[in-house]
Motif scaffolding. Structure first.
Motif, PDB file in Angstrom:
ATOM      1  N   ARG A 196      -8.002 -57.843 -59.926  1.00 33.51           N
ATOM      2  CA  ARG A 196      -8.269 -56.425 -60.460  1.00 33.51           C
ATOM      3  C   ARG A 196      -9.740 -56.547 -61.073  1.00 33.51           C
ATOM      4  O   ARG A 196     -10.279 -57.421 -61.561  1.00 33.51           O
ATOM      5  CB  ARG A 196      -7.522 -56.282 -61.801  1.00 33.51           C
ATOM      6  CG  ARG A 196      -5.939 -56.633 -61.257  1.00 33.51           C
ATOM      7  CD  ARG A 196      -4.936 -55.993 -62.311  1.00 33.51           C
ATOM      8  NE  ARG A 196      -3.522 -56.236 -61.892  1.00 33.51           N
ATOM      9  CZ  ARG A 196      -2.619 -55.377 -62.146  1.00 33.51           C
ATOM     10  NH1 ARG A 196      -2.787 -54.158 -62.794  1.00 33.51           N
ATOM     11  NH2 ARG A 196      -1.328 -55.840 -61.682  1.00 33.51           N
ATOM     12  N   HIS A 197     -10.256 -55.246 -60.789  1.00 34.71           N
ATOM     13  CA  HIS A 197     -11.443 -54.999 -61.479  1.00 34.71           C
ATOM     14  C   HIS A 197     -11.744 -53.438 -61.383  1.00 34.71           C
ATOM     15  O   HIS A 197     -10.955 -52.624 -60.756  1.00 34.71           O
ATOM     16  CB  HIS A 197     -12.668 -55.363 -60.210  1.00 34.71           C
ATOM     17  CG  HIS A 197     -14.031 -55.678 -60.892  1.00 34.71           C
ATOM     18  ND1 HIS A 197     -14.913 -54.715 -61.388  1.00 34.71           N
ATOM     19  CD2 HIS A 197     -14.642 -56.775 -61.354  1.00 34.71           C
ATOM     20  CE1 HIS A 197     -15.945 -55.115 -61.659  1.00 34.71           C
ATOM     21  NE2 HIS A 197     -16.130 -56.482 -61.870  1.00 34.71           N
TER      22      HIS A 197
ATOM     23  N   ILE B 186     -14.293 -55.670 -56.339  1.00 31.14           N
ATOM     24  CA  ILE B 186     -13.180 -56.257 -56.098  1.00 31.14           C
ATOM     25  C   ILE B 186     -13.086 -56.394 -54.413  1.00 31.14           C
ATOM     26  O   ILE B 186     -12.561 -57.644 -54.302  1.00 31.14           O
ATOM     27  CB  ILE B 186     -11.641 -55.342 -56.407  1.00 31.14           C
ATOM     28  CG1 ILE B 186     -10.640 -56.177 -56.450  1.00 31.14           C
ATOM     29  CG2 ILE B 186     -11.525 -54.232 -55.304  1.00 31.14           C
ATOM     30  CD1 ILE B 186      -9.253 -55.648 -56.977  1.00 31.14           C
TER      31      ILE B 186
ATOM     32  N   GLY C 262      -5.659 -51.002 -67.142  1.00 32.36           N
ATOM     33  CA  GLY C 262      -5.657 -52.394 -66.395  1.00 32.36           C
ATOM     34  C   GLY C 262      -4.264 -52.410 -65.830  1.00 32.36           C
ATOM     35  O   GLY C 262      -4.176 -52.780 -64.755  1.00 32.36           O
TER      36      GLY C 262
ATOM     37  N   ASP D 194      -3.131 -62.077 -57.431  1.00 26.54           N
ATOM     38  CA  ASP D 194      -3.365 -60.492 -58.092  1.00 26.54           C
ATOM     39  C   ASP D 194      -4.986 -60.704 -58.529  1.00 26.54           C
ATOM     40  O   ASP D 194      -5.615 -61.374 -59.419  1.00 26.54           O
ATOM     41  CB  ASP D 194      -2.679 -60.530 -59.262  1.00 26.54           C
ATOM     42  CG  ASP D 194      -2.733 -58.909 -59.899  1.00 26.54           C
ATOM     43  OD1 ASP D 194      -3.743 -58.429 -60.198  1.00 26.54           O
ATOM     44  OD2 ASP D 194      -1.905 -58.420 -60.160  1.00 26.54           O
TER      45      ASP D 194
ATOM     46  N   ILE E 202      -6.814 -52.723 -57.613  1.00 25.76           N
ATOM     47  CA  ILE E 202      -5.985 -53.729 -57.861  1.00 25.76           C
ATOM     48  C   ILE E 202      -5.637 -54.244 -56.258  1.00 25.76           C
ATOM     49  O   ILE E 202      -5.569 -53.381 -55.370  1.00 25.76           O
ATOM     50  CB  ILE E 202      -4.383 -53.324 -58.239  1.00 25.76           C
ATOM     51  CG1 ILE E 202      -4.704 -52.958 -59.760  1.00 25.76           C
ATOM     52  CG2 ILE E 202      -3.480 -54.542 -58.392  1.00 25.76           C
ATOM     53  CD1 ILE E 202      -3.336 -52.225 -60.249  1.00 25.76           C
TER      54      ILE E 202
ATOM     55  N   GLN F 178      -8.171 -49.053 -62.686  1.00 28.98           N
ATOM     56  CA  GLN F 178      -8.718 -49.897 -61.930  1.00 28.98           C
ATOM     57  C   GLN F 178      -8.351 -50.522 -60.589  1.00 28.98           C
ATOM     58  O   GLN F 178      -7.202 -50.072 -60.386  1.00 28.98           O
ATOM     59  CB  GLN F 178      -8.819 -51.459 -62.797  1.00 28.98           C
ATOM     60  CG  GLN F 178      -7.871 -52.116 -63.079  1.00 28.98           C
ATOM     61  CD  GLN F 178      -7.910 -53.389 -63.898  1.00 28.98           C
ATOM     62  OE1 GLN F 178      -9.035 -53.994 -64.253  1.00 28.98           O
ATOM     63  NE2 GLN F 178      -6.878 -54.025 -64.379  1.00 28.98           N
TER      64      GLN F 178
ATOM     65  N   TRP G 283      -3.442 -57.059 -54.144  1.00 25.40           N
ATOM     66  CA  TRP G 283      -2.283 -58.216 -54.094  1.00 25.40           C
ATOM     67  C   TRP G 283      -2.285 -58.999 -52.885  1.00 25.40           C
ATOM     68  O   TRP G 283      -2.230 -58.583 -51.785  1.00 25.40           O
ATOM     69  CB  TRP G 283      -0.803 -57.501 -54.239  1.00 25.40           C
ATOM     70  CG  TRP G 283      -0.639 -57.270 -55.868  1.00 25.40           C
ATOM     71  CD1 TRP G 283      -1.399 -57.342 -56.778  1.00 25.40           C
ATOM     72  CD2 TRP G 283       0.749 -56.773 -56.351  1.00 25.40           C
ATOM     73  NE1 TRP G 283      -0.914 -56.988 -57.931  1.00 25.40           N
ATOM     74  CE2 TRP G 283       0.479 -56.294 -57.614  1.00 25.40           C
ATOM     75  CE3 TRP G 283       2.039 -56.363 -55.523  1.00 25.40           C
ATOM     76  CZ2 TRP G 283       1.514 -55.853 -58.423  1.00 25.40           C
ATOM     77  CZ3 TRP G 283       2.658 -55.646 -56.212  1.00 25.40           C
ATOM     78  CH2 TRP G 283       2.763 -55.356 -57.630  1.00 25.40           C
TER      79      TRP G 283
END
Length: 413
Positions: free
Chosen positions: A285-286, A292, A352, A283, A210, A208, A212
């Motif tokens: 996530r998708h 995202i 993930g 953080d 990510i 996925q 940050w």
């Protein structure tokens, strides 16, 4: 379909777990520590017993090779990592390395030769617990991080990667990179989905997206006893509202959207001082890049609105971005065909967590095999898997890799 030797695999996992064992049943093998060196040396001993040749590149990635019959073919690679978190478990990373070793051992048992060579990779510093960023071994291998940058990284004690590679004897001479036919990584899921669905195998379709973010909120530090509430510019109270909005963001993008505030720091904090500056990590996530992107856009607007309402300023900076990474269709199909042929309960799943396979997928055809971990628990000394699940994952890896590498039938050159 072929089956692995589950008892041998489990015995190897338990023997490796003794290296850097912690008091509560976990492991501590920080990258390029004495414990990491000992784990690598034990793995190397087993590889030599299995007839494999060993090589190490300049960032310390360790490769164990079983030759194929075609001297010109690029290798089919398996692997993961042996380094752990400071209070890590016995299976994160190490399972993929030793499942790869079990594939080779089982082929040796059966006298099966492959057309393409096989290699098992032990990637340096996957965890990022001692040296940041994580996964820099595979990043240097794939060319997404320069060797010079990686060697210059220092840990919290000021010790550089270059120094530790030299000290441990893992500053190798193998050329970086090189042709790879395909890469397969077996790994524990590190989450509860497979167990919750009573499935033994996850056929991983990709990783996925990510993002940050680093968020800094500024208000006004003032005396806690003399400043009326209505006149305060309290950065922490503002951040509290922001974190509520961040939690709601995950609901807005459910079920794939995930949000986490893992770090929060009050600058120059004091018991009787109103917080003036607060910094926190975010953080996101998708599964999909477009989603995202929308998550980041929406939360940026919301954090700015909250700051405006409270007389605060907010600054949002990107720290790291990893796009959604689909795995190679043919490699995923090889995993799927192996699972179907073996008849194991399974489902398609998106990774993930970050893995070396995510970086390899941008370099060569790649796929992953997930097995359940008990309670979905990982990065914890109590991390555990069932021996039967470990064996079944190795069975899938064995058959997928053999299909890709090509079995040489008796009588062929």
């Amino acid at each position: 379909m072929l089956k692995s030797n589950g008892e041998r695999l489990w015995a190897s996992l338990m023997a490796m777990a003794e290296v850097g064992a912690t008091a509560r049943g976990g492991n501590c093998r920080l990258a390029l520590s004495d414990e990491d060196k000992a784990g690598r040396e034990l793995f190397g001993h087993w590889c030599r017993e299995a007839g494999l040749s060993l090589s190490v590149d300049a960032i310390g990635n360790l490769f164990a090779r079983r030759e194929g019959t075609d001297p010109h073919a690029a290798p089919v690679m398996m692997g993961s990592h042996l380094d752990t978190q400071p209070e890590g478990g016995r299976f994160d990373g190490v399972y993929g390395v030793l499942a790869g070793l079990e594939v080779v051992r089982r082929l040796n048992d059966l006298g099966i030769r492959t057309r393409k060579p096989l290699e098992i990779a032990v990637w340096t510093n996957e965890e990022g617990a001692r040296f940041t960023p994580a996964m820099f071994g595979s990043a240097v291998f794939t060319g997404t991080l320069s060797l010079a940058q990686a060697l210059a990284i220092r840990d919290a004690d000021g010790i550089s990667v270059a120094d530790e590679l030299a000290r441990t004897g893992f500053a190798g001479q193998r050329p970086l990179g090189g042709a790879v036919d395909a890469y397969f990584e077996a790994h524990i899921e590190q989450g509860p989905i497979l167990e919750d669905n009573a499935n033994s195998i996850g056929v991983v379709s990709g990783g996925q997206a990510i993002r940050w973010l680093d968020v800094t909120v500024e208000g006004m530090a003032a005396h806690a006893g003399t400043t009326p509430m209505k006149l305060r510019k309290d950065a922490l109270y503002g951040v509290a509202r922001m974190i509520q909005a961040i939690e709601q963001l995950a609901t807005d993008f459910a079920p794939e959207g995930l949000t986490t505030v893992g770090e929060l720091n009050i600058a120059k904090s004091s018991r009787n001082t109103i917080p003036g500056v607060v910094r926190f990590s975010l953080d996101l996530r998708h599964h999909r890049d477009a989603a995202i992107e929308a998550m980041e856009r929406d939360i940026s607007l919301q954090l700015q609105a909250i700051a405006n309402q409270r007389g605060l300023s907010v600054r949002i900076e990107r720290h790291w971005v990893s796009p959604a990474t689909p795995f190679d269709a043919e490699c995923v199909a090889a995993v799927q065909q192996a699972v179907d042929g073996l008849g194991y309960s399974q489902q398609s799943i998106v990774s993930g967590a970050g893995h070396d396979a995510i970086l390899l997928a941008r370099y060569c055809p790649t796929a992953m095999v997930f097995i359940p971990c008990v309670g979905g628990l990982s990065h914890n000394e109590a991390e555990d898997v069932l021996p039967e699940d470990a064996r079944q994952g190795a069975d899938v890896l064995l058959n997928a890799v053999l299909a890709r590498a090509g079995q040489v039938v008796q009588g062929e050159a």
